[in-house]
Scaffold this motif. Structure first.
Motif, PDB file in Angstrom:
ATOM      1  N   ASP A  13       0.842  -1.194   0.000  1.00 55.61           N
ATOM      2  CA  ASP A  13       0.000   0.000   0.000  1.00 55.61           C
ATOM      3  C   ASP A  13       0.879   1.247   0.000  1.00 55.61           C
ATOM      4  O   ASP A  13       2.016   1.220   0.493  1.00 55.61           O
ATOM      5  CB  ASP A  13      -0.917   0.026   1.231  1.00 55.61           C
ATOM      6  N   HIS A  15       0.363   5.726   0.314  1.00 60.78           N
ATOM      7  CA  HIS A  15      -0.491   6.917   0.394  1.00 60.78           C
ATOM      8  C   HIS A  15       0.380   8.163   0.321  1.00 60.78           C
ATOM      9  O   HIS A  15       1.480   8.190   0.890  1.00 60.78           O
ATOM     10  CB  HIS A  15      -1.291   6.951   1.705  1.00 60.78           C
ATOM     11  N   HIS A  47      -3.437  -1.684   5.835  1.00 52.76           N
ATOM     12  CA  HIS A  47      -3.936  -1.934   4.473  1.00 52.76           C
ATOM     13  C   HIS A  47      -3.101  -3.011   3.784  1.00 52.76           C
ATOM     14  O   HIS A  47      -3.648  -3.898   3.116  1.00 52.76           O
ATOM     15  CB  HIS A  47      -3.916  -0.644   3.639  1.00 52.76           C
TER      16      HIS A  47
HETATM   17 MG    MG Z   1      -4.494   2.251   1.464  1.00 50.66          MG
END
Ligand code: MG
Length: 178
Positions: A13, A15, A47
């Motif tokens: 993941d 971000h 995540h």
């Molecule tokens: Mg995420």
């Protein structure tokens, strides 16, 4: 349907980061000076772990189960994704054996938080802390993570099938053994 003894899964993941707000990793607040741009709390560790668990079981990816435009998840702690995933794993009679997570962040420095993130993630998964390993590194100045504009995590998980109970005595009796 095959039910192998062991299954392995991988998750990733990333971000983007913004100034202000707070950054949560594995359920632990690691900064109150920056935050991920995300629909939920943007916890890249959770995540990645959810994606690894889903991958191990052949259940697709986090976006299929928890859409990033669903108002139910807006601003929510990412435990709301992990909890039902772990429950579904248990219902399918599999148990987490170990999890290995790599976090990539130029900032904040995470060394001091590794123990706390390990304990938090272990508690969420219902496993002993020694079943969880957290690695934290920078991206050596490369790309958006290296410029401090984003934070990323990778996770690998091994799950094992929980053995079925041997037949109870009443069942053996029912089958004519006495
Ligand atoms: Mg995420």
């Amino acid at each position: 349907m095959t039910t192998p003894l062991f299954r392995i899964g991988y998750g990733h993941d990333i971000h983007r980061l913004q100034q202000g707000g707070r950054l949560v990793l594995g359920g632990v607040v690691v900064s109150e000076e920056m935050s991920p741009i995300a629909h939920s709390d943007g916890d890249v560790v959770i995540h990645a772990v959810v994606d690894a668990l889903l991958g191990a079981m052949g259940w697709g990816d986090i976006g299929e189960h928890f859409a990033d435009d669903d108002p139910r998840w807006k601003g929510q702690p990412s435990l709301v994704f992990l909890e039902p995933t772990v429950q579904r794993l248990r219902d399918s009679r599999y148990a987490v054996q170990n999890v290995d997570v790599s976090i990539l962040a130029e900032r904040p420095r995470l060394k001091a938080f590794k123990g706390e993130i390990t304990a938090s993630l272990a508690a969420m998964l219902g496993v002993a802390p020694d079943a969880v390993n957290i690695k934290a590194g920078t991206n050596e100045g490369c790309d958006a993570v290296g410029r401090g504009e984003a934070i990323a995590a990778h996770a690998v998980v091994l799950v094992a099938r929980i053995p079925t109970e041997p037949p109870s005595l009443p069942l053996a009796t029912m089958l004519g053994a006495n």
